[in-house]
Motif scaffolding. Structure first.
Motif, PDB file in Angstrom:
ATOM      1  N   HIS A  99       0.831  -1.207   0.000  1.00  0.00           N
ATOM      2  CA  HIS A  99       0.000   0.000   0.000  1.00  0.00           C
ATOM      3  C   HIS A  99       0.865   1.256   0.000  1.00  0.00           C
ATOM      4  N   VAL A 100       1.954   1.250  -0.766  1.00  0.00           N
ATOM      5  CA  VAL A 100       2.857   2.392  -0.777  1.00  0.00           C
ATOM      6  C   VAL A 100       2.158   3.649  -1.280  1.00  0.00           C
ATOM      7  N   SER A 101       1.357   3.501  -2.336  1.00  0.00           N
ATOM      8  CA  SER A 101       0.673   4.669  -2.902  1.00  0.00           C
ATOM      9  C   SER A 101      -0.259   5.300  -1.871  1.00  0.00           C
ATOM     10  N   ASP A 102      -1.020   4.479  -1.169  1.00  0.00           N
ATOM     11  CA  ASP A 102      -1.940   5.011  -0.160  1.00  0.00           C
ATOM     12  C   ASP A 102      -1.182   5.642   1.011  1.00  0.00           C
ATOM     13  N   THR A 103      -0.048   5.042   1.372  1.00  0.00           N
ATOM     14  CA  THR A 103       0.749   5.583   2.476  1.00  0.00           C
ATOM     15  C   THR A 103       1.281   6.962   2.128  1.00  0.00           C
ATOM     16  N   ILE A 104       1.878   7.101   0.943  1.00  0.00           N
ATOM     17  CA  ILE A 104       2.424   8.399   0.552  1.00  0.00           C
ATOM     18  C   ILE A 104       1.299   9.410   0.330  1.00  0.00           C
ATOM     19  N   ASP A 105       0.173   8.950  -0.220  1.00  0.00           N
ATOM     20  CA  ASP A 105      -0.959   9.856  -0.412  1.00  0.00           C
ATOM     21  C   ASP A 105      -1.491  10.354   0.931  1.00  0.00           C
ATOM     22  N   SER A 106      -1.462   9.505   1.954  1.00  0.00           N
ATOM     23  CA  SER A 106      -1.911   9.935   3.290  1.00  0.00           C
ATOM     24  C   SER A 106      -1.001  11.021   3.842  1.00  0.00           C
ATOM     25  N   ILE A 107       0.275  10.952   3.509  1.00  0.00           N
ATOM     26  CA  ILE A 107       1.225  11.983   3.940  1.00  0.00           C
ATOM     27  C   ILE A 107       0.882  13.313   3.273  1.00  0.00           C
ATOM     28  N   LEU A 108       0.572  13.268   1.968  1.00  0.00           N
ATOM     29  CA  LEU A 108       0.221  14.489   1.242  1.00  0.00           C
ATOM     30  C   LEU A 108      -1.080  15.084   1.772  1.00  0.00           C
ATOM     31  N   THR A 109      -2.029  14.218   2.098  1.00  0.00           N
ATOM     32  CA  THR A 109      -3.300  14.698   2.657  1.00  0.00           C
ATOM     33  C   THR A 109      -3.083  15.377   4.003  1.00  0.00           C
ATOM     34  N   ALA A 110      -2.221  14.771   4.825  1.00  0.00           N
ATOM     35  CA  ALA A 110      -1.926  15.364   6.136  1.00  0.00           C
ATOM     36  C   ALA A 110      -1.187  16.692   6.000  1.00  0.00           C
ATOM     37  N   GLY A 111      -0.436  16.837   4.911  1.00  0.00           N
ATOM     38  CA  GLY A 111       0.321  18.067   4.705  1.00  0.00           C
ATOM     39  C   GLY A 111      -0.445  19.156   3.986  1.00  0.00           C
ATOM     40  N   ASP A 112      -1.641  18.859   3.507  1.00  0.00           N
ATOM     41  CA  ASP A 112      -2.423  19.846   2.748  1.00  0.00           C
ATOM     42  C   ASP A 112      -2.876  21.056   3.567  1.00  0.00           C
ATOM     43  N   SER A 116       0.237  22.927   8.638  1.00  0.00           N
ATOM     44  CA  SER A 116       0.601  21.548   8.972  1.00  0.00           C
ATOM     45  C   SER A 116       2.110  21.424   9.136  1.00  0.00           C
ATOM     46  N   PRO A 117       2.562  20.659  10.139  1.00  0.00           N
ATOM     47  CA  PRO A 117       4.007  20.449  10.307  1.00  0.00           C
ATOM     48  C   PRO A 117       4.583  19.498   9.264  1.00  0.00           C
ATOM     49  N   ILE A 118       3.717  18.902   8.469  1.00  0.00           N
ATOM     50  CA  ILE A 118       4.162  17.987   7.406  1.00  0.00           C
ATOM     51  C   ILE A 118       4.311  18.804   6.128  1.00  0.00           C
ATOM     52  N   PRO A 119       5.525  18.915   5.576  1.00  0.00           N
ATOM     53  CA  PRO A 119       5.787  19.868   4.499  1.00  0.00           C
ATOM     54  C   PRO A 119       5.456  19.385   3.094  1.00  0.00           C
ATOM     55  N   PHE A 120       4.846  18.207   2.973  1.00  0.00           N
ATOM     56  CA  PHE A 120       4.512  17.670   1.657  1.00  0.00           C
ATOM     57  C   PHE A 120       3.000  17.627   1.484  1.00  0.00           C
ATOM     58  N   GLY A 121       2.487  18.282   0.454  1.00  0.00           N
ATOM     59  CA  GLY A 121       1.063  18.260   0.162  1.00  0.00           C
ATOM     60  C   GLY A 121       0.816  17.937  -1.293  1.00  0.00           C
ATOM     61  N   HIS A 122      -0.454  17.928  -1.696  1.00  0.00           N
ATOM     62  CA  HIS A 122      -0.784  17.600  -3.083  1.00  0.00           C
ATOM     63  C   HIS A 122      -0.372  18.693  -4.065  1.00  0.00           C
ATOM     64  N   ASP A 123       0.042  19.862  -3.544  1.00  0.00           N
ATOM     65  CA  ASP A 123       0.566  20.893  -4.427  1.00  0.00           C
ATOM     66  C   ASP A 123       2.015  20.615  -4.829  1.00  0.00           C
ATOM     67  N   PHE A 124       2.606  19.597  -4.230  1.00  0.00           N
ATOM     68  CA  PHE A 124       3.966  19.156  -4.571  1.00  0.00           C
ATOM     69  C   PHE A 124       3.831  18.185  -5.753  1.00  0.00           C
ATOM     70  N   ILE A 125       3.998  18.696  -6.965  1.00  0.00           N
ATOM     71  CA  ILE A 125       3.702  17.935  -8.179  1.00  0.00           C
ATOM     72  C   ILE A 125       4.512  16.647  -8.265  1.00  0.00           C
ATOM     73  N   TYR A 126       5.793  16.718  -7.908  1.00  0.00           N
ATOM     74  CA  TYR A 126       6.608  15.506  -7.964  1.00  0.00           C
ATOM     75  C   TYR A 126       6.050  14.432  -7.046  1.00  0.00           C
ATOM     76  N   ALA A 127       5.601  14.828  -5.846  1.00  0.00           N
ATOM     77  CA  ALA A 127       5.062  13.848  -4.891  1.00  0.00           C
ATOM     78  C   ALA A 127       3.814  13.177  -5.445  1.00  0.00           C
ATOM     79  N   THR A 128       2.968  13.932  -6.141  1.00  0.00           N
ATOM     80  CA  THR A 128       1.771  13.314  -6.740  1.00  0.00           C
ATOM     81  C   THR A 128       2.159  12.358  -7.862  1.00  0.00           C
ATOM     82  N   LYS A 129       3.248  12.661  -8.557  1.00  0.00           N
ATOM     83  CA  LYS A 129       3.746  11.736  -9.585  1.00  0.00           C
ATOM     84  C   LYS A 129       4.228  10.431  -8.944  1.00  0.00           C
TER      85      LYS A 129
END
Length: 231
Positions: A99-112, A116-129
């Motif tokens: 479930h790597v995709s869901d795990t990383i996506d959960s990080i982006l959701t938490a950073g949105d 948020s203290p989590i610096p990665f969100g869905h606006d980080f285009i590379y992370a969504t890739k």
């Protein structure tokens, strides 16, 4: 003249171990040390609470070093301070390789959310890739032939690495912890929490490991000119 000479020598000389220990144990150093560690640990708790990652291990390496004698050649600034205290913190999490995709996506959701203290969100285009890569929607995020990703980076905030699970041939895995040298507070601390856990243990339990690396924090510096900087 003699007094001036002594003053110049003390300013240009290396800091003695006795002085390093005294300054490292000062009230200001202790306060700065506690504040920085609490701040980082709070961020780690946020990652554990708001993402699909499961916290398994925290490492803290804390070191105070004395300044060097006057550097005439190869100057790197180590002769400017009496003492510099630096803290290095890493957090290791377990996750399912299925479930790597869901795990990383959960990080982006938490950073949105803002703040948020989590610096990665869905606006980080590379992370969504990266998420799309693990979902089979796209090719290698860094371009054809670059292979499986294993890092998200945020300058001066955190770096997130993880075990490769799809790479053909040799996979890059999170390295095992370095040995913990004996602590000698307040000059040096080395913590592995819990001490009985290793990266191998986490990988065996969860299937894969994510590592969160915080930048080195110079939290207490006393310069030879009398200035003190604490964070």
């Amino acid at each position: 003249m003699a007094l001036l000479a002594v003053s110049a020598c003390s300013q240009d000389g290396a800091t003695s171990p006795k002085t390093v220990r005294k300054l490292a144990g000062s009230a200001e150093a202790v306060k700065a040390r506690e504040q920085v560690e609490q701040e980082i640990r709070k961020t780690i708790i946020d990652w554990d609470a708001h993402t699909a990652l499961t916290l398994g291990l925290v490492t803290v390496d804390d070191l105070c070093v004395g300044g060097r004698a006057k550097e005439l050649f190869f100057q790197d600034g180590d002769d400017r301070y009496k003492i510099r205290c630096t803290m290095y913190v890493n957090a290791y999490f377990g996750a399912s390789p299925q479930h790597v995709s869901d795990t990383i996506d959960s990080i982006l959701t938490a950073g949105d959310p803002d703040g948020s203290p989590i610096p990665f969100g869905h606006d980080f285009i590379y992370a969504t890739k990266v998420v799309d890569y693990y979902r089979g929607k796209t090719g290698d995020p860094q371009g054809p032939g670059t292979g499986e990703p294993n890092e998200l980076f945020s300058a001066a905030t955190v770096t997130l690495n993880w075990d490769q699970v799809r790479q053909n041939g040799k996979r890059e895995l999170i390295e095992e912890l370095p040995a913990c040298s004996p602590s000698d507070p307040p000059v040096h601390r080395c913590l592995r929490e819990p001490a009985s856990t290793s990266v191998t243990n986490l990988r065996r339990k969860y299937g894969m490991v994510f590592k969160l690396t915080f930048p080195a924090r110079d939290y207490f510096i006393v310069y030879k000119d009398g200035r003190t900087v604490s964070h």
